[in-house]
Design an enzyme around this catalytic site. Structure first.
Site, mmCIF file in Angstrom:
data_model
loop_
_atom_site.group_PDB
_atom_site.id
_atom_site.type_symbol
_atom_site.label_atom_id
_atom_site.label_comp_id
_atom_site.label_asym_id
_atom_site.label_seq_id
_atom_site.Cartn_x
_atom_site.Cartn_y
_atom_site.Cartn_z
ATOM 1 N N GLY A 143 -12.661 -0.422 2.620
ATOM 2 C CA GLY A 143 -12.946 -1.698 2.878
ATOM 3 C C GLY A 143 -11.607 -2.509 2.078
ATOM 4 O O GLY A 143 -10.867 -1.923 1.527
ATOM 5 N N ASP A 144 -11.955 -3.772 1.967
ATOM 6 C CA ASP A 144 -11.099 -4.791 1.563
ATOM 7 C C ASP A 144 -11.812 -5.969 1.272
ATOM 8 O O ASP A 144 -13.014 -5.998 1.467
ATOM 9 C CB ASP A 144 -9.846 -4.878 2.009
ATOM 10 N N LYS B 236 -2.604 -0.955 6.752
ATOM 11 C CA LYS B 236 -3.667 -1.946 6.325
ATOM 12 C C LYS B 236 -4.120 -2.855 7.674
ATOM 13 O O LYS B 236 -3.359 -2.452 8.539
ATOM 14 C CB LYS B 236 -2.967 -3.240 5.510
ATOM 15 N N GLN C 239 0.670 -1.154 -0.045
ATOM 16 C CA GLN C 239 0.110 -0.037 0.103
ATOM 17 C C GLN C 239 0.876 1.316 -0.068
ATOM 18 O O GLN C 239 0.409 2.232 -0.719
ATOM 19 C CB GLN C 239 -0.834 -0.145 1.136
ATOM 20 N N ASN D 134 -15.931 -7.072 -5.190
ATOM 21 C CA ASN D 134 -16.163 -5.752 -5.418
ATOM 22 C C ASN D 134 -15.261 -5.526 -6.736
ATOM 23 O O ASN D 134 -15.726 -4.656 -7.454
ATOM 24 C CB ASN D 134 -15.670 -4.766 -4.286
#
Ligand code: NDP
Ligand code: 2IT
Length: 444
Positions: free
Chosen positions: A165-166, A126, A111, A240
């Site tokens: 989100g993840d 994260k 990230q 998603n």
């Protein structure tokens, strides 16, 4: 021993039994060799690689909650605040039974570079838990989320750390987490992104990762003399990222013939019906067998195998290490020309090497899926300004960001004599901005 190798050995020795974290660090450090070699003594003296591979802070906590039978359940909660050199920590929360500290560290490390590539001012972090939202009632999910936030709230904030989100964390979970943060702190602020549109969410955030993946795929193909329109695309995952990758690919004139979930995969030669997929996955939270039941052209296969489908472009959008060497061989044998990663590190190192050696264009996740977090940064901007942009405005900004990411990774690769190596380009371009900011801020 070179400085890069020294630091890699240190990471392995100090972080035992965290293979995904080692893998992510290995890929980045290998790419950085030419950059480090130009200034090895300076970087060694600053211990820059030791610092960039060590999280600024790791928070681990107990998450107790009561299930529908009255039984107390206990999960592990994590937040890894990896690097804040270029902005507040930013990154998703993963809720999946496989979550452990090593997985959250690999995701937090990725990230840092991804967020740098977006060109927006966000650091890397994260978090998540081994809680499994699958099969839980809404009340159980709420109980978990409230307990999780009851510890997390003291470590996050709109200018401190902004989760999102993840896997396993969607609009429902973000809503419950946001409500509990507001209740405890009394603050109505942009502490989370991916919020609902009625309480500070951004239009196009839900679509952003999948749409951004297709924008950069189209741009990369165009730069190499190919057109996305008319191509056959294989997508993995049905969450998603996958759903909106399918939707945008079809809008851009490609045909998507596969999706998958943790139990099996669909081959649909007529092209995936995205409205049906949304109904099965977003509304009913059901298995892909329900898609096959409703669609005569679709064939459902139990288990793995999505990469055996013939395609021109493969978009892995499920999870880490889902595309392995045998899969890469099948893709090459079937004439696949491009792999662009919608998920984080979905391709193993051996598979990546095989694809690149065989001339397959390869765009790594930290560039290809950066549209999600980039649009999260746009959500943060809108929250700070207390206004909302239209869907078209956000989508146009996302498109520009993805085109710029491609330009930057392409030119970084060329500058270091590795034209077309987008893995190296992404790691180098992402690293240089963070490293420069860290150097400017001194020994912190
Ligand atoms: P979702 O939870 O919405 O969907 C995940 C999908 O992948 C589901 O179809 C799920 O199957 C499948 N999947 C998950 N774990 C496994 C596994 N171990 N084996 C096989 N299939 C699995 O997550 P997202 O779509 O948000 O995330 C997908 C990937 O994209 C992740 O790597 C994530 O880190 C990455 N990503 C997400 C972003 C975002 O904005 N959401 C941004 C950038 C990257 P099932 O339905 O059966 O659970
Ligand atoms: O991996 C990712 O980039 C995400 N899950 C999105 C993170 C975010 O903060 O939007």
């Amino acid at each position: 021993m070179s400085y890069v190798d020294e630091v890699y050995e240190r990471v392995v020795a100090q972080n035992p039994a965290q293979p995904e974290f080692h893998q992510a660090v290995r890929e980045v450090l290998d790419s950085l060799r030419p950059v480090i070699e130009r200034n090895e003594e300076k970087y060694r003296k600053e211990a820059l690689l030791e610092r960039i591979t060590t999280p600024e802070r790791i928070i681990m906590f107990r998450v107790p909650w009561v299930d529908d039978k009255g039984q107390v359940q206990v999960n592990n909660g994590f937040r890894v605040q990896f690097n804040s050199a270029i902005g507040p920590y930013k990154g998703g929360l993963r809720l999946h039974p496989s979550v452990n500290l090593g997985i959250i560290k690999f995701l937090g490390f990725e990230q840092v570079f991804k967020n740098s590539l977006t060109g927006t001012p966000i650091g890397g972090g994260k978090g998540g838990s081994d809680f499994d939202p699958k099969g839980k009632s809404d009340r159980e999910v709420m109980a978990f989320c409230q307990s999780f936030m009851t510890e997390l709230y003291r470590h996050v904030g709109a200018d401190v750390d902004v989760p999102a989100g993840d896997i396993g964390t969607g609009a429902r979970e973000i809503g419950y987490l946001y409500g509990q943060y507001k209740r405890i702190t009394g603050l109505y602020e942009g502490v989370l992104t991916g919020k609902g549109l009625t309480y500070g969410g951004s239009l196009a955030r839900k679509e952003a990762t999948g749409y951004g993946l297709l924008y950069i795929t189209k741009e990369m193909l165009k730069a190499n003399g190919h057109d996305l329109a008319g191509k056959t695309v294989a997508v993995s995952g049905a969450g998603n990222v996958a759903i909106y990758a399918v939707q945008k690919a079809e809008q851009l004139g490609a045909k998507v013939v596969t999706v998958s979930d943790s139990t099996g995969w669909i081959y649909d030669p007529d092209g995936i019906d995205v409205a049906l997929l949304q109904d099965v996955k977003e509304v009913r939270r059901a298995r892909l067998t329900e898609y096959a039941k409703a669609r005569p052209s679709a064939v459902y296969h139990e288990g793995k195998g999505v990469w055996t489908a013939k395609c021109d472009v493969a978009l892995p959008c499920a999870t880490q290490n889902e595309l392995q060497l045998e899969d890469a061989k099948a893709l090459v044998a079937n004439g696949c020309i491009a792999v662009c990663e919608g998920a984080n590190m979905p391709t193993t190192q051996e598979a990546t090497e095989y694809l690149m050696k065989n001339g397959v264009y390869f765009v790594p996740g930290k560039a290809a899926n950066a549209g999600g977090v980039a649009t999260s940064a746009l959500e943060m901007s809108q929250n700070s300004m207390r206004l909302s942009w239209t869907f078209e405005e956000v989508d146009a900004k996302l498109h520009d960001i993805m085109v710029n990411i491609f330009k930057n990774i392409d030119s970084a690769a060329k500058e270091y004599g590795m034209a077309g190596n987008y893995v190296a380009g992404a790691n180098i371009a992402g690293f240089l901005k963070v490293a420069t900011a860290m150097e400017a801020q001194g020994v912190v």
